[in-house]
Design a protein around this motif. Sequence first.
Motif: not given
Length: 461
Positions: A66-81
């Motif tokens: 994600x190009x947005x370094x926020x907790x919400x963006x990280x959580x979304x990327x984590x769920x994908x992986x």
Amino acid sequence: MDELSTQRVFGTILAHRADDADLFFQYNRSEGWVLEEGEVKSGSFSIDQGVGVRVVAGEKTAFAYADDITPAALEAAAKVTRAIASDGGSRTAGATVVRAGNALYAPIDPVAQFDDGAKVRILETLERHARAADPRVKQVIGRLSGEYDVVLVARADGAFAADVRPLVHLSLTVIAEQDGRREQGHQGAGGRFGYGYFTDELLGQLARDAVRQALVNLEARPAPAGVMSVVLGPGWPGILLHEAIGHGLEGDFNRKGTSAFSGRVGQRVAARGVTVVDDGTIPERRGSLSVDDEGNPTTRSVLIEDGILRGYLQDRLNARLMGVAPTGNGRRESYASIPMPRMTNTFMLGGDKDPAEIIASVQRGLYAVNFGGGEVDITSGKFVFSASEAYWIEDGKVRYPVKGATLIGNGPEALTRVTMIGDDMALDSGIGMCGKDGQSVPVGVGQPTIRIEGLTVGGTA
């Protein structure tokens, strides 16, 4: 973002079993300038930031960014992986450990160090030196670039590592003309420091070297072709070693059995006296890193010792699967890329021969001083490289420059045909880039003067 935020992300990733996981945060600011015919023809400036989320299970890797370094963006990327981890091991998040790397360069920002006028003056000075060197110089193109790169690696085992990575690069192309014939010369320099490195003295030397190469090529004759002895000069010709041999020593190719060096640790793979090293710990070098892109300190790895294969370059994934320790060679182009085993500064150590003695030993052969482009097949080791500056040797003497020479051979086989190794080992001037699987990273290369028997030279004569 704080440590608690990263722990929550790892909690999401590791809800199912996994063997490894990491977060790679990056902030990058870069610029580039091009001067041609005394004018700034183009300029660029960019800011990029983001975070890559990787989870590894067995041989499988899931990756999102994600190009947005926020907790919400990280959580979304984590769920994908997370889905990939269901068939993996049983790794859990560990206690926080801050990893200290090698202090190899100052944490400076080259982009902010000088004002724009000072950067343009570097290129103007370079052009002035080039045109003053010889009246046959008709065109000068200078390129200057700088980069400020800040990274943070957070791993599921609790390790944290950070790095501030400056990088600058200057290149020069000179076109000279004589009697209607035009030829080029190239030169460049760079490393992990600021623009202050490019002093007037250094700019003058770079310009003279580029002009000299262009003038040499104006006098060059068609290169002879055939199987012959080849002498490679010191420094940048190590790019042939990097491409034809270095990639074959990276862990992923050897784990999969696709390298010509697979399964050969402990065996003789090169002539006696040939020692090849990858060293990411050399201060301020272009290929050096205080920590690699997986949070491990870089190391000095002896890959081939006196002709015997000692090991491979490893990232965390391939090291785990091969049952060995990582070597600090996990590298990625950016937060949007997965890490893989890559070279840093790769070179052959010097021997005991005087370079003049090496040339004097050749009855008929090629002396390659600089290289342009090249290609290599990792599986077979076959390579093709074009020489941008080369000379014909006859009766032990350099007779005249030649043009259009290409070296054709097999990397592992060429290592066994090294018969003389000079005492003049040198690293390149800081200009190397390495491509692999669509990713490019800065690297260093080097070698002493060496003599190789029985290389095929493709020529124009």
